[in-house]
Enzyme design. Structure first.
Site, mmCIF file in Angstrom:
data_model
loop_
_atom_site.group_PDB
_atom_site.id
_atom_site.type_symbol
_atom_site.label_atom_id
_atom_site.label_comp_id
_atom_site.label_asym_id
_atom_site.label_seq_id
_atom_site.Cartn_x
_atom_site.Cartn_y
_atom_site.Cartn_z
ATOM 1 N N GLY A 38 0.835 -1.211 0.000
ATOM 2 C CA GLY A 38 0.000 0.000 0.000
ATOM 3 C C GLY A 38 0.863 1.252 0.000
ATOM 4 O O GLY A 38 1.929 1.276 0.614
ATOM 5 N N ARG A 99 0.798 -4.724 -5.383
ATOM 6 C CA ARG A 99 1.050 -6.003 -4.718
ATOM 7 C C ARG A 99 1.170 -7.032 -5.843
ATOM 8 O O ARG A 99 0.281 -7.149 -6.668
ATOM 9 C CB ARG A 99 -0.088 -6.340 -3.756
ATOM 10 C CG ARG A 99 -0.197 -5.293 -2.644
ATOM 11 C CD ARG A 99 -1.279 -5.576 -1.623
ATOM 12 N NE ARG A 99 -1.208 -4.597 -0.543
ATOM 13 C CZ ARG A 99 -2.176 -3.714 -0.246
ATOM 14 N NH1 ARG A 99 -3.297 -3.715 -0.918
ATOM 15 N NH2 ARG A 99 -2.023 -2.865 0.746
ATOM 16 N N ASP A 130 5.868 -5.302 5.868
ATOM 17 C CA ASP A 130 6.545 -6.571 6.176
ATOM 18 C C ASP A 130 6.424 -7.600 5.046
ATOM 19 O O ASP A 130 7.349 -8.370 4.810
ATOM 20 C CB ASP A 130 6.077 -7.146 7.521
ATOM 21 C CG ASP A 130 4.590 -7.397 7.574
ATOM 22 O OD1 ASP A 130 3.874 -6.974 6.650
ATOM 23 O OD2 ASP A 130 4.135 -8.030 8.544
ATOM 24 N N THR A 153 4.520 2.243 5.612
ATOM 25 C CA THR A 153 3.141 1.795 5.802
ATOM 26 C C THR A 153 2.461 2.677 6.840
ATOM 27 O O THR A 153 3.098 3.075 7.818
ATOM 28 C CB THR A 153 3.064 0.322 6.257
ATOM 29 O OG1 THR A 153 1.749 0.065 6.769
ATOM 30 C CG2 THR A 153 4.053 -0.024 7.354
ATOM 31 N N ASP A 155 0.306 1.639 8.780
ATOM 32 C CA ASP A 155 -0.158 0.783 9.882
ATOM 33 C C ASP A 155 0.792 0.742 11.097
ATOM 34 O O ASP A 155 0.389 0.338 12.179
ATOM 35 C CB ASP A 155 -0.371 -0.653 9.389
ATOM 36 C CG ASP A 155 -1.387 -0.730 8.263
ATOM 37 O OD1 ASP A 155 -2.228 0.185 8.171
ATOM 38 O OD2 ASP A 155 -1.336 -1.694 7.485
ATOM 39 N N ASP A 157 3.064 -1.364 11.788
ATOM 40 C CA ASP A 157 2.976 -2.716 12.348
ATOM 41 C C ASP A 157 4.276 -3.494 12.191
ATOM 42 O O ASP A 157 4.271 -4.698 12.000
ATOM 43 C CB ASP A 157 1.812 -3.472 11.677
ATOM 44 C CG ASP A 157 1.943 -3.506 10.163
ATOM 45 O OD1 ASP A 157 2.840 -2.830 9.629
ATOM 46 O OD2 ASP A 157 1.157 -4.212 9.517
ATOM 47 N N ARG A 199 -5.218 -2.378 9.263
ATOM 48 C CA ARG A 199 -5.244 -3.823 9.012
ATOM 49 C C ARG A 199 -5.371 -4.560 10.342
ATOM 50 O O ARG A 199 -6.322 -4.321 11.064
ATOM 51 C CB ARG A 199 -3.992 -4.268 8.244
ATOM 52 C CG ARG A 199 -4.201 -5.575 7.473
ATOM 53 C CD ARG A 199 -2.943 -5.982 6.754
ATOM 54 N NE ARG A 199 -2.573 -5.064 5.700
ATOM 55 C CZ ARG A 199 -3.018 -5.146 4.455
ATOM 56 N NH1 ARG A 199 -3.834 -6.104 4.111
ATOM 57 N NH2 ARG A 199 -2.639 -4.273 3.554
HETATM 58 O O1 F6P Z 1 -1.600 -1.490 4.866
HETATM 59 C C1 F6P Z 1 -2.185 -0.255 4.630
HETATM 60 C C2 F6P Z 1 -3.682 -0.392 4.505
HETATM 61 O O2 F6P Z 1 -4.224 0.886 4.256
HETATM 62 C C3 F6P Z 1 -4.389 -1.025 5.696
HETATM 63 O O3 F6P Z 1 -4.533 -0.143 6.776
HETATM 64 C C4 F6P Z 1 -5.675 -1.472 5.065
HETATM 65 O O4 F6P Z 1 -6.212 -2.577 5.751
HETATM 66 C C5 F6P Z 1 -5.259 -1.890 3.680
HETATM 67 O O5 F6P Z 1 -4.015 -1.231 3.425
HETATM 68 C C6 F6P Z 1 -6.230 -1.542 2.596
HETATM 69 O O6 F6P Z 1 -5.735 -2.062 1.419
HETATM 70 P P1 F6P Z 1 -6.334 -1.690 -0.020
HETATM 71 O O7 F6P Z 1 -5.897 -0.290 -0.339
HETATM 72 O O8 F6P Z 1 -5.721 -2.694 -0.933
HETATM 73 O O9 F6P Z 1 -7.802 -1.783 0.088
#
Ligand code: F6P
Length: 350
Positions: A38, A99, A130, A153, A155, A157, A199
């Protein structure tokens, strides 16, 4: 002067280096930079720092578009100092990000390696989370290309760093939005359930919840006792306290904001309950000063690592000092929630 302490530290350093095999004599001359996973605000500042530090050390620098996908599809281009002009203040990433499922397969990684090899790229800077580091570690093991990670990120995390690039901006975006919601909550005597991202990590919820004076903060790291929340809402109702903000991390075990709001409505139909899912606004926007600063420091140190032969680590900042964690360690650990913070939430939310 060589003191016992410095000897001890040197001993530990040697042990660390041997244990994780993070040093190499391989001289890096051409590096590739990519973003993976992301996007997060501050990635551009990190790209800028890595490009300019690479050029400073006389390296050739290449941008790889859309993360590992661009590596596989040979979407790679030479970068100069001007390529990163006027981007430090921009959200998102000029290299784009993705991704990439194919990179999970050996065949896919081999294709990526061939594309690097034909340009002589012999080092990689990976800005991501990660999962991206896991890919980098496997890739490096297979093809002996030194990789250095930057934690990008929202997050936060990843263990081994107090900050990740983008977290501060995301939290500030959430705080700004929640403050606005509070105005309406206050004017209408309403209860708002606000879902934030993260997440399976609760840091955005915890930080933004404390900063906005939320009554409850539900995070994946702790079980949600929803009936305790109902009970405390009933007590507050008796005291005529009808304005409540409940911040729910999307990964909370009760099922996120939607489920929490539904349950409260069902148990307390007399309350005016509204749900607001903040969503992707938390991922975009102008990076804060803090994110630009850590991204610039980390980007600079990532290239220094490659130049010094320190490989397969990710660059973090702990207690305001640079910290280098083996990529495979970043994969395994999560950050720990500070118990004191949870206590603060309870005491202040009366
Ligand atoms: O990892 C970053 C994040 O924004 C998370 O907080 C969230 O769960 C996820 O990515 C959302 O992913 P996408 O943009 O693929 O919907």
């Amino acid at each position: 002067m060589c003191t016992f302490n410095t000897l001890l530290k040197a001993e530990h350093l040697t042990e660390f280096i041997c244990r994780f095999n993070i040093m190499s004599n391989k001289k890096v001359t051409k590096i590739g930079i990519l973003c993976s996973g992301g996007d997060s605000p501050g990635m551009n500042a990190a790209i800028r720092a890595a490009v300019r530090t690479g050029l400073h050390y006389g390296l050739e620098v290449f941008g790889i578009m859309r993360g590992y996908s661009g590596m596989l599809e040979d979407d790679i281009f030479k970068m100069e100092s001007r390529s990163v002009a006027n981007i430090i203040q921009r959200g998102g990433t000029v290299l784009k990000t993705a991704r990439c499922m194919e990179f999970y397969e050996h065949e896919g990684r081999k294709k990526g390696y061939e594309n690097l090899r034909k340009r002589g790229i012999d080092g990689l800077v990976i800005i991501g989370g990660d999962g991206s580091f896991r890919g980098a570690q496997t890739f490096s093991n297979e093809f002996d290309i030194p990789c250095v990670g930057l934690p990008g990120t929202i997050d936060k995390d990843i263990a081994g760093t107090d900050f990740t690039i983008g977290f501060d901006t995301a939290v500030n975006t959430a705080v700004e939005a929640i403050d606005k919601i509070r105005d309406t909550a206050d004017s209408h005597d309403r209860l708002f359930v606000i879902e934030v991202m993260g997440r399976d990590a609760g840091y955005i919820a915890l930080h933004s919840g404390i900063a906005t004076g939320a009554e409850n903060i539900l995070i994946p790291e702790r079980k949600t006792y929803i009936d305790d929340i109902i009970q405390s809402l009933q007590e507050k109702e008796k005291r005529k306290k009808l304005v409540n903000l409940i911040i729910v991390a999307e990964g909370d075990d009760f099922g996120g904001g939607d489920e929490v709001a539904k349950y409260i409505k069902q148990k307390m139909p007399q309350l005016e309950v509204r749900l607001c899912i903040l969503g992707h606004i938390q991922r975009g926007g102008t990076p804060t000063c803090m994110d630009r600063l850590i991204a610039s420091r980390m980007g600079y140190h990532a290239v220094e690592c490659l130049v010094e032969g320190k490989h397969n680590v990710f660059v973090g900042i702990q207690n305001n000092r640079m910290n280098y964690t083996p990529l495979n360690e970043a994969v395994k650990k999560k950050q720990r929630i500070n118990e004191e913070w949870l206590k603060i939430v309870k005491i202040l939310a009366t």
